[in-house]
Design an enzyme around this catalytic site. Structure first.
Site, short mmCIF file in Angstrom:
data_model
loop_
_atom_site.label_atom_id
_atom_site.label_comp_id
_atom_site.label_asym_id
_atom_site.label_seq_id
_atom_site.Cartn_x
_atom_site.Cartn_y
_atom_site.Cartn_z
N ARG A 40 5.18 -14.70 6.09
CA ARG A 40 4.85 -13.67 5.08
C ARG A 40 3.35 -13.65 4.77
NH1 ARG A 40 9.48 -12.22 1.69
NH2 ARG A 40 10.99 -11.79 3.29
N ARG B 276 2.55 -9.81 -0.87
CA ARG B 276 2.07 -9.43 -2.21
C ARG B 276 1.05 -10.37 -2.84
NH1 ARG B 276 8.00 -8.25 -4.39
NH2 ARG B 276 8.21 -10.03 -3.01
N ARG C 114 0.32 -1.07 -0.30
CA ARG C 114 1.70 -0.69 -0.58
C ARG C 114 1.76 0.42 -1.62
NH1 ARG C 114 6.83 -3.73 -3.06
NH2 ARG C 114 5.62 -3.35 -4.93
N ASP D 201 10.23 -5.71 8.94
CA ASP D 201 11.25 -6.50 8.25
C ASP D 201 12.44 -6.70 9.15
OD1 ASP D 201 11.65 -7.50 5.29
OD2 ASP D 201 13.61 -6.91 6.08
N TYR E 239 23.48 -9.75 4.79
CA TYR E 239 22.98 -8.65 3.94
C TYR E 239 23.83 -7.39 4.10
CZ TYR E 239 18.66 -11.20 2.89
OH TYR E 239 17.75 -12.11 2.43
O1 CP3 Z 1 5.74 -12.79 7.84
C1 CP3 Z 1 5.15 -11.70 7.79
O2 CP3 Z 1 4.04 -11.53 7.21
C2 CP3 Z 1 5.72 -10.54 8.58
C3 CP3 Z 1 6.52 -9.61 7.87
C4 CP3 Z 1 7.90 -10.02 7.36
C5 CP3 Z 1 8.43 -9.47 6.18
N1 CP3 Z 1 9.71 -9.87 6.08
C6 CP3 Z 1 7.69 -8.59 5.27
C7 CP3 Z 1 8.21 -8.39 3.92
C8 CP3 Z 1 8.88 -10.83 7.93
C9 CP3 Z 1 8.81 -11.70 9.17
C10 CP3 Z 1 10.04 -10.71 7.11
C11 CP3 Z 1 11.30 -11.38 7.43
C12 CP3 Z 1 12.41 -11.31 6.48
N2 CP3 Z 1 12.77 -10.25 5.70
C13 CP3 Z 1 13.36 -12.33 6.30
C14 CP3 Z 1 13.40 -13.65 7.06
C15 CP3 Z 1 12.42 -14.62 6.54
C16 CP3 Z 1 12.74 -15.16 5.17
O3 CP3 Z 1 11.97 -14.86 4.25
O4 CP3 Z 1 13.74 -15.85 5.04
C17 CP3 Z 1 14.28 -11.90 5.33
C18 CP3 Z 1 15.47 -12.67 4.81
C19 CP3 Z 1 13.91 -10.57 4.98
C20 CP3 Z 1 14.60 -9.65 4.04
C21 CP3 Z 1 13.73 -9.30 2.92
N3 CP3 Z 1 12.67 -8.43 3.02
C22 CP3 Z 1 13.76 -9.79 1.61
C23 CP3 Z 1 14.75 -10.81 1.08
C24 CP3 Z 1 12.71 -9.18 0.91
C25 CP3 Z 1 12.39 -9.29 -0.56
C26 CP3 Z 1 11.52 -10.47 -0.71
C27 CP3 Z 1 10.70 -10.41 -1.97
O5 CP3 Z 1 9.77 -11.21 -2.00
O6 CP3 Z 1 10.96 -9.59 -2.85
C28 CP3 Z 1 12.03 -8.36 1.81
C29 CP3 Z 1 10.84 -7.54 1.52
C30 CP3 Z 1 9.60 -7.92 2.23
N4 CP3 Z 1 9.51 -8.14 3.58
C31 CP3 Z 1 8.29 -8.04 1.67
C32 CP3 Z 1 7.43 -8.31 2.73
C33 CP3 Z 1 5.93 -8.44 2.65
C34 CP3 Z 1 7.93 -7.81 0.20
C35 CP3 Z 1 7.94 -6.34 0.02
C36 CP3 Z 1 7.11 -5.86 -1.11
O7 CP3 Z 1 7.58 -5.94 -2.24
O8 CP3 Z 1 5.99 -5.38 -0.85
#
Ligand code: CP3
Length: 360
Positions: free
Chosen positions: A27, A31, A40, A77, A154
């Site tokens: 990640r 944010r 964003r 994602d 999910y």
């Molecule tokens: O790592 C990176 O920088 C690459 C981008 C990436 C994102 N999600 C961006 C993202 C990657 C590799 C993921 C993988 C992902 N997404 C996983 C597996 C890794 C892990 O964290 O266990 C999972 C389970 C998801 C599903 C997902 N997407 C969730 C649970 C969330 C909410 C998380 C939160 O912090 O609120 C997301 C959204 C998400 N994916 C964000 C980002 C940068 C935050 C979105 C935002 O609010 O701007």
């Protein structure tokens, strides 16, 4: 040999000598970066950011402009695949991912069709092509997907839940229906990962975030088996390495290795020295600093980096990372301290290695 093949990150994956331990952060574009929050806001939503290749490309490059990271990871994602299968992904502020049409009945699963990577998920491939153009071989680009079990968790639940009771219920009551879904997802993911590799991803990572909630037998039957199916189906360009991360998978390193991955990602519950002993020279290890350390003082971050580097020991085969994604409220200044500490403290661990002369 292309320049990228000789990068610190790809050399460490092949366990070839490096000058310093490479680092990237799960990640890393997120944010905690003010420039990400601005981007964003400009996009209007996280999904628009993902679906607009120019913006996804900008987000990918943001952390690399700030820190000397050794790899880029595609901004996207894992849930884009279920979205492309028609489940309607959206994010509620502060709540995480939701689906408009979660899977509720066996017939919902039978009706799912496999998305065509070049149409429904074309935005991902366009982003990869654009990022590779911008990166110009500076660092490798990681493509990724979620494991079938994690996506299914999910898709069945429809919204985030710490324990995902619905999939566990289906596993007990209708295992064949769950197998049908996992098989379909493995096919969809294979198609998509192969397309990411063809578009230019240098490495691919499989995130099995929720496989760790299973017992060992169920992990093998419902998660790892499908991950292995995916790995076996990859048309690897120049032996594209595969990283497998199972949160909570510390007891299963041997099994994960047998699935055919090149790198095992581990969370912070794993001791790197023990893990290294277990995997020997067969795979590299990625991880595993507790993300919470990033809330501490700069001195404590440096001390923890030093401790973890020493725990792995000298020689190649370690890719420094956190044990899970970076929290949204850490200070970017602390991330800069982390990246620099990994590079400077690790040099002594590689001094005996003949960097640039290949393995021996
Ligand atoms: O790592 C990176 O920088 C690459 C981008 C990436 C994102 N999600 C961006 C993202 C990657 C590799 C993921 C993988 C992902 N997404 C996983 C597996 C890794 C892990 O964290 O266990 C999972 C389970 C998801 C599903 C997902 N997407 C969730 C649970 C969330 C909410 C998380 C939160 O912090 O609120 C997301 C959204 C998400 N994916 C964000 C980002 C940068 C935050 C979105 C935002 O609010 O701007």
């Amino acid at each position: 040999m292309s320049q990228i093949k000789n990068s610190r990150f790809l050399r460490a994956i092949r366990r070839e000598p490096v000058d310093a331990t490479p680092i990237w952060i799960m990640r890393q574009a997120g944010r905690y970066l003010p420039e990400y929050r601005a981007l964003r806001q400009k996009a209007g939503s996280f999904m628009t950011l993902c679906k607009t290749p120019e913006l996804a490309c900008q987000a990918t490059l943001q952390p690399l402009a700030r820190f000397s990271l050794d790899a880029a990871i595609l901004f996207s994602d894992i849930l884009t695949i279920p979205d492309a299968m028609g489940l309607g992904l959206y994010f509620k502020e502060g709540e995480g991912p939701h689906f408009t049409h979660p899977l509720r009945h066996a017939r919902d699963i039978q009706q799912l069709s496999l998305p065509d990577p070049e149409t429904e998920l074309r935005y991902v491939l366009d982003a990869i092509r654009m990022i590779q153009h911008e990166l110009a071989e500076k660092v490798p680009l990681i493509g990724f997907c979620g494991s079938p079990f994690t996506l299914a968790s999910y898709m069945i639940e429809g919204k985030p839940n710490k324990s995902f009771p619905m999939i566990h219920n289906m596993l007990k009551k209708e295992p064949q229906v769950l197998h049908q879904l996992l098989d379909k997802l493995a096919c969809a993911i294979s198609l998509h990962l192969n397309a990411q590799i063809a578009a230019g991803a240098n490495v691919v990572m499989i995130f099995d975030t929720w496989g760790g909630l299973l017992n060992t037998a169920d992990y093998q039957e419902y998660s790892l088996r499908y991950v292995q199916q995916i790995i076996e189906s990859l048309n690897l360009v120049e032996d594209t390495p595969v990283i497998l991360f199972t949160k909570g998978g510390g007891d299963w390193l041997e099994l994960m290795m047998q699935a055919g991955c090149d790198v095992i990602g581990v969370d912070w519950l794993v001791n790197l020295a023990d893990a290294r002993l277990q995997v020997g020279s067969k795979v590299a290890l990625q991880g595993n600093m507790d993300p919470a350390i990033l809330y501490q003082s700069k001195e404590m971050i440096c001390a923890e980096v030093d401790r973890l580097l020493a725990e792995y020991g000298s020689g190649s085969g370690h890719i420094f990372n956190l044990g899970h994604g970076i929290p949204q409220d850490v200070s970017p200044d602390n991330v800069a301290v982390l990246v620099d500490a990994v590079h400077s403290y690790s040099r002594r661990l590689h001094e005996g290695d003949q960097y640039g002369r290949g393995t021996f």
